[in-house]
Scaffold this active site. Structure first.
Site, short mmCIF file in Angstrom:
data_model
loop_
_atom_site.label_atom_id
_atom_site.label_comp_id
_atom_site.label_asym_id
_atom_site.label_seq_id
_atom_site.Cartn_x
_atom_site.Cartn_y
_atom_site.Cartn_z
N ASP A 90 -13.31 7.54 6.29
CA ASP A 90 -14.61 8.58 6.35
C ASP A 90 -14.78 9.20 7.87
O ASP A 90 -15.90 9.43 8.17
CB ASP A 90 -15.94 7.48 6.20
CG ASP A 90 -15.76 7.10 4.72
OD1 ASP A 90 -15.23 7.55 3.68
OD2 ASP A 90 -16.38 5.94 4.64
N ASN A 140 -14.14 14.10 -0.16
CA ASN A 140 -14.63 12.93 -0.68
C ASN A 140 -16.22 13.07 -0.40
O ASN A 140 -16.70 13.80 0.43
CB ASN A 140 -14.31 11.66 0.34
CG ASN A 140 -14.79 10.54 -0.06
OD1 ASN A 140 -14.97 9.84 -1.08
ND2 ASN A 140 -15.29 9.76 1.08
N THR A 141 -16.81 12.34 -1.45
CA THR A 141 -18.51 12.15 -1.12
C THR A 141 -18.92 10.78 -0.84
O THR A 141 -18.16 9.86 -1.36
CB THR A 141 -19.18 12.66 -2.29
OG1 THR A 141 -20.46 12.63 -2.17
CG2 THR A 141 -18.62 11.88 -3.56
N HIS A 142 -19.74 10.72 0.15
CA HIS A 142 -20.16 9.27 0.95
C HIS A 142 -21.40 9.26 0.82
O HIS A 142 -22.41 10.37 1.42
CB HIS A 142 -19.43 9.43 2.31
CG HIS A 142 -19.72 8.21 3.03
ND1 HIS A 142 -18.98 6.96 2.77
CD2 HIS A 142 -20.62 7.67 4.04
CE1 HIS A 142 -19.55 5.93 3.60
NE2 HIS A 142 -20.35 6.62 4.10
N ILE A 170 -8.55 3.28 0.34
CA ILE A 170 -8.34 4.30 1.49
C ILE A 170 -6.79 4.99 0.74
O ILE A 170 -6.02 4.20 0.62
CB ILE A 170 -7.87 3.54 2.69
CG1 ILE A 170 -9.20 2.57 3.10
CG2 ILE A 170 -7.72 4.60 3.83
CD1 ILE A 170 -10.50 3.40 3.52
N ARG A 221 0.98 -1.10 -0.14
CA ARG A 221 0.06 -0.20 0.05
C ARG A 221 0.81 1.22 -0.10
O ARG A 221 0.44 2.25 -0.61
CB ARG A 221 -1.01 -0.04 1.34
CG ARG A 221 -2.07 -0.88 1.14
CD ARG A 221 -3.26 -0.30 0.39
NE ARG A 221 -4.24 -1.25 0.02
CZ ARG A 221 -5.29 -0.67 -0.34
NH1 ARG A 221 -5.83 0.38 -0.28
NH2 ARG A 221 -6.54 -1.51 -0.41
N GLY A 256 -8.20 8.37 8.71
CA GLY A 256 -9.36 7.28 9.11
C GLY A 256 -10.34 7.09 7.82
O GLY A 256 -10.28 7.43 6.74
C1 GAR Z 1 -21.23 7.48 -4.53
O1 GAR Z 1 -22.35 7.05 -4.11
C2 GAR Z 1 -20.18 7.69 -3.83
O2 GAR Z 1 -20.63 8.35 -2.33
C3 GAR Z 1 -20.05 6.07 -3.15
O3 GAR Z 1 -19.75 5.75 -4.59
C4 GAR Z 1 -20.83 6.18 -5.39
C5 GAR Z 1 -20.12 6.43 -6.60
O4 GAR Z 1 -21.03 6.76 -7.54
N1 GAR Z 1 -18.69 6.19 -2.64
C6 GAR Z 1 -18.51 5.33 -1.32
O5 GAR Z 1 -19.33 4.62 -1.21
C7 GAR Z 1 -17.19 5.34 -0.80
N2 GAR Z 1 -17.24 5.07 0.51
P1 GAR Z 1 -20.42 7.12 -9.09
O6 GAR Z 1 -19.44 6.19 -9.49
O7 GAR Z 1 -21.71 6.83 -10.14
O8 GAR Z 1 -20.01 8.56 -8.80
#
Ligand code: GAR
Length: 195
Positions: A138, A100-102, A87, A60, A136
């Site tokens: 998220d 990041n978007t979660h 990660i 990694r 960490g």
């Molecule tokens: C999104 O909903 C994002 O938040 C999630 O993957 C999806 C990607 O969608 N990410 C995670 O779960 C990270 N832990 P996309 O490829 O269509 O943008």
């Protein structure tokens, strides 16, 4: 710069938003795997792409180092992790601010199966979170969140789609504001706008 691992619909929302008034251009799209729609979206938009696979490295740390090098070549002001399912390591995080978007209301349901976990728990409201990335999983400071209802009969796919509709708008809004107005961090508080 945007990092993706899958379908890249959040990336597409950013590509569509990145007109001159948006305040940011997407200089490159990076991925941890080949053959994904996210990379195809970037190629169709004429944005340079690269792939850095963990499996091509001894470990990694070596992958983190190589990824940081690839990102650095594009000199981004901000790295956006949009469905990037790895990660990030210290070399990347020490070198660039990363957002990041979660697909959940953190700190509830961190990790790779947030939508499934929220459904299994039985919550009636979930949502999405845009946050700064720390070392960490998220756990970084929250920038913005929006709630999304869970409907009777939802499965992982229907709920995730409802979340993603909101998530794409929120991510575009936050990234645009960060680019145009800057941001400051004080402890766990992130403030958009000039200091
Ligand atoms: C999104 O909903 C994002 O938040 C999630 O993957 C999806 C990607 O969608 N990410 C995670 O779960 C990270 N832990 P996309 O490829 O269509 O943008």
């Amino acid at each position: 710069m945007v990092l993706v691992s899958g379908s890249g619909t959040n990336l597409q929302a950013l590509l569509d938003a990145a007109t001159p008034s948006f305040g940011a251009v997407i200089v490159a799209v990076g991925a941890d795997r080949d053959g994904i729609e996210g990379l195809a979206r970037a190629e169709r938009a004429g944005v340079p792409t690269f792939v850095e696979r963990v499996a091509d490295h001894a470990g990694r740390d070596e992958w983190d180092e190589a990824l940081a090098g690839k990102i650095a070549a594009y000199k981004p002001d901000l790295v956006v992790s949009a469905g990037f399912m790895k990660i990030l390591g210290r070399r990347v995080l020490d070198s660039f601010p990363v957002v990041n978007t979660h697909p959940a209301l953190l700190p509830s349901f961190p990790g790779a199966h947030a939508v499934r976990d929220a459904l299994a728990y039985g919550v009636r409201v979930t949502g999405c979170t845009v946050h700064l990335v720390d070392t960490g999983v998220d756990t970084g400071p929250v920038i913005a969140q929006e709630a999304v209802p869970v409907r009777e009969g939802d499965d992982e796919e229907t709920l995730h789609e409802r979340i993603k509709t909101v998530e794409r708008r929120l991510l575009v809004e936050v990234v645009g504001r960060m680019a145009r107005e800057g941001w400051t961090v004080s402890g766990r508080r992130v403030r958009l706008g000039r200091a």
